[in-house]
Design a protein around this motif. Structure first.
Motif, PDB file in Angstrom:
ATOM      1  N   PHE A  26      14.118  34.166 -37.459  1.00 17.28           N
ATOM      2  CA  PHE A  26      14.903  34.290 -36.232  1.00 17.28           C
ATOM      3  C   PHE A  26      14.509  35.521 -35.433  1.00 17.28           C
ATOM      4  O   PHE A  26      14.418  35.481 -34.206  1.00 17.28           O
ATOM      5  CB  PHE A  26      16.397  34.331 -36.559  1.00 17.28           C
ATOM      6  N   SER A  27      14.283  36.639 -36.105  1.00 19.94           N
ATOM      7  CA  SER A  27      13.974  37.885 -35.394  1.00 19.94           C
ATOM      8  C   SER A  27      12.475  38.086 -35.181  1.00 19.94           C
ATOM      9  O   SER A  27      12.068  39.084 -34.593  1.00 19.94           O
ATOM     10  CB  SER A  27      14.534  39.080 -36.173  1.00 19.94           C
ATOM     11  N   TYR A  28      11.656  37.147 -35.643  1.00 19.31           N
ATOM     12  CA  TYR A  28      10.218  37.298 -35.533  1.00 19.31           C
ATOM     13  C   TYR A  28       9.741  36.959 -34.123  1.00 19.31           C
ATOM     14  O   TYR A  28      10.348  36.173 -33.402  1.00 19.31           O
ATOM     15  CB  TYR A  28       9.497  36.367 -36.510  1.00 19.31           C
ATOM     16  N   THR A  29       8.611  37.529 -33.767  1.00 19.47           N
ATOM     17  CA  THR A  29       7.882  37.057 -32.593  1.00 19.47           C
ATOM     18  C   THR A  29       7.078  35.832 -33.010  1.00 19.47           C
ATOM     19  O   THR A  29       6.374  35.858 -34.016  1.00 19.47           O
ATOM     20  CB  THR A  29       6.931  38.140 -32.070  1.00 19.47           C
ATOM     21  N   MET A  30       7.225  34.747 -32.256  1.00 19.14           N
ATOM     22  CA  MET A  30       6.493  33.513 -32.534  1.00 19.14           C
ATOM     23  C   MET A  30       5.424  33.334 -31.462  1.00 19.14           C
ATOM     24  O   MET A  30       5.703  33.491 -30.261  1.00 19.14           O
ATOM     25  CB  MET A  30       7.439  32.326 -32.532  1.00 19.14           C
ATOM     26  N   GLY A  31       4.229  33.015 -31.899  1.00 20.86           N
ATOM     27  CA  GLY A  31       3.128  32.898 -30.952  1.00 20.86           C
ATOM     28  C   GLY A  31       2.333  31.625 -31.141  1.00 20.86           C
ATOM     29  O   GLY A  31       2.371  30.992 -32.206  1.00 20.86           O
ATOM     30  N   ALA A  64       0.502  32.008 -25.934  1.00 16.49           N
ATOM     31  CA  ALA A  64       1.873  32.312 -25.528  1.00 16.49           C
ATOM     32  C   ALA A  64       2.630  32.921 -26.701  1.00 16.49           C
ATOM     33  O   ALA A  64       2.278  32.689 -27.853  1.00 16.49           O
ATOM     34  CB  ALA A  64       2.594  31.058 -25.040  1.00 16.49           C
ATOM     35  N   ALA A  65       3.656  33.696 -26.385  1.00 19.22           N
ATOM     36  CA  ALA A  65       4.498  34.286 -27.422  1.00 19.22           C
ATOM     37  C   ALA A  65       5.932  34.346 -26.938  1.00 19.22           C
ATOM     38  O   ALA A  65       6.192  34.423 -25.729  1.00 19.22           O
ATOM     39  CB  ALA A  65       4.005  35.682 -27.799  1.00 19.22           C
ATOM     40  N   LEU A  66       6.849  34.322 -27.891  1.00 19.68           N
ATOM     41  CA  LEU A  66       8.268  34.358 -27.564  1.00 19.68           C
ATOM     42  C   LEU A  66       8.997  35.183 -28.600  1.00 19.68           C
ATOM     43  O   LEU A  66       8.737  35.072 -29.796  1.00 19.68           O
ATOM     44  CB  LEU A  66       8.833  32.929 -27.531  1.00 19.68           C
ATOM     45  N   LYS A  67       9.924  36.006 -28.103  1.00 18.90           N
ATOM     46  CA  LYS A  67      10.745  36.808 -29.003  1.00 18.90           C
ATOM     47  C   LYS A  67      12.173  36.762 -28.499  1.00 18.90           C
ATOM     48  O   LYS A  67      12.424  36.912 -27.294  1.00 18.90           O
ATOM     49  CB  LYS A  67      10.259  38.252 -29.048  1.00 18.90           C
ATOM     50  N   TRP A  68      13.081  36.540 -29.413  1.00 18.18           N
ATOM     51  CA  TRP A  68      14.493  36.500 -29.044  1.00 18.18           C
ATOM     52  C   TRP A  68      15.013  37.921 -28.965  1.00 18.18           C
ATOM     53  O   TRP A  68      15.008  38.642 -29.933  1.00 18.18           O
ATOM     54  CB  TRP A  68      15.284  35.701 -30.078  1.00 18.18           C
ATOM     55  N   SER A  69      15.460  38.341 -27.787  1.00 18.34           N
ATOM     56  CA  SER A  69      15.900  39.717 -27.588  1.00 18.34           C
ATOM     57  C   SER A  69      17.329  39.940 -28.029  1.00 18.34           C
ATOM     58  O   SER A  69      17.787  41.073 -28.061  1.00 18.34           O
ATOM     59  CB  SER A  69      15.788  40.085 -26.106  1.00 18.34           C
ATOM     60  N   ALA A  74       3.500  33.814 -36.660  1.00 15.17           N
ATOM     61  CA  ALA A  74       4.733  34.593 -36.655  1.00 15.17           C
ATOM     62  C   ALA A  74       4.416  36.048 -36.976  1.00 15.17           C
ATOM     63  O   ALA A  74       3.605  36.337 -37.861  1.00 15.17           O
ATOM     64  CB  ALA A  74       5.727  34.035 -37.664  1.00 15.17           C
ATOM     65  N   ASP A  75       5.064  36.930 -36.237  1.00 11.17           N
ATOM     66  CA  ASP A  75       4.903  38.369 -36.439  1.00 11.17           C
ATOM     67  C   ASP A  75       6.244  38.968 -36.827  1.00 11.17           C
ATOM     68  O   ASP A  75       7.185  38.927 -36.038  1.00 11.17           O
ATOM     69  CB  ASP A  75       4.377  39.004 -35.149  1.00 11.17           C
ATOM     70  N   SER A  76       6.312  39.505 -38.028  1.00  4.37           N
ATOM     71  CA  SER A  76       7.584  40.019 -38.530  1.00  4.37           C
ATOM     72  C   SER A  76       7.856  41.459 -38.115  1.00  4.37           C
ATOM     73  O   SER A  76       8.929  41.992 -38.395  1.00  4.37           O
ATOM     74  CB  SER A  76       7.615  39.909 -40.053  1.00  4.37           C
ATOM     75  N   TYR A 122       1.757  35.600 -40.328  1.00  7.63           N
ATOM     76  CA  TYR A 122       1.921  34.246 -40.856  1.00  7.63           C
ATOM     77  C   TYR A 122       1.274  33.267 -39.881  1.00  7.63           C
ATOM     78  O   TYR A 122       1.459  33.385 -38.669  1.00  7.63           O
ATOM     79  CB  TYR A 122       3.396  33.898 -41.040  1.00  7.63           C
ATOM     80  N   TRP A 123       0.582  32.277 -40.451  1.00  2.00           N
ATOM     81  CA  TRP A 123      -0.149  31.305 -39.633  1.00  2.00           C
ATOM     82  C   TRP A 123       0.044  29.898 -40.161  1.00  2.00           C
ATOM     83  O   TRP A 123       0.166  29.684 -41.375  1.00  2.00           O
ATOM     84  CB  TRP A 123      -1.648  31.623 -39.643  1.00  2.00           C
ATOM     85  N   GLY A 124       0.064  28.941 -39.243  1.00  2.00           N
ATOM     86  CA  GLY A 124       0.044  27.545 -39.620  1.00  2.00           C
ATOM     87  C   GLY A 124      -1.383  27.073 -39.835  1.00  2.00           C
ATOM     88  O   GLY A 124      -2.333  27.835 -39.683  1.00  2.00           O
ATOM     89  N   GLN A 125      -1.509  25.789 -40.130  1.00  2.53           N
ATOM     90  CA  GLN A 125      -2.826  25.232 -40.451  1.00  2.53           C
ATOM     91  C   GLN A 125      -3.590  24.786 -39.204  1.00  2.53           C
ATOM     92  O   GLN A 125      -4.792  24.542 -39.276  1.00  2.53           O
ATOM     93  CB  GLN A 125      -2.681  24.048 -41.423  1.00  2.53           C
TER      94      GLN A 125
END
Length: 125
Positions: free
Chosen positions: A29-34, A48-53, A99-101, A114-117
């Motif tokens: 939830f708190s991670y930056t997702m890209g 693109a990247a998104l982070k919930w502020s 994902a960036d923690s 963290y990376w997907g395939q």
């Protein structure tokens, strides 16, 4: 342990649309997702990247996709989306969710732990 699984790639004609999904397991939830992409023989590039502020989501886009791609997140489903419109042959690549923690709306692939395939997107002319 965070796991990311992408889906939604495929073959589309130029001008068409696709929506990629990234299902995340673990507490992101708190991670930056890209989203990143890597064309054949080229480096992996930021898309693109998104982070919930905490109030509203913050997002950032590569110049090449601004106005065409939209990143979003469904927190209830723990899923991140990349809506891709007005696709061009240059958008052809393997698309990766990451994902960036550590926080921050970052664009460097090295910052994501963290990376997907990956999922293939092919845009025909």
């Amino acid at each position: 342990q965070v796991q990311l699984v992408e889906s939604g790639g495929g073959l589309v004609q130029a001008g068409g649309s696709l929506r990629l999904s990234c299902a995340a397991s673990g507490g992101t939830f708190s991670y930056t997702m890209g989203w990143f992409r890597q064309a054949s023989g080229k480096e992996r590039d930021f898309v693109a990247a998104l982070k919930w502020s905490g109030i509203v989501p913050l997002s950032k886009y590569a110049d090449s996709v601004k106005g065409r791609f939209t990143i979003s997140r469904d927190n209830a489903k723990n899923t991140v989306y990349l809506q891709m419109n007005s696709l061009k042959p240059d958008d052809t690549a393997v698309y990766y969710c990451a994902a960036d923690s550590t926080g921050g709306l970052v664009t460097a692939p090295s910052r994501y732990n963290y990376w997907g395939q990956g999922t293939q997107v092919t845009v025909s002319s």
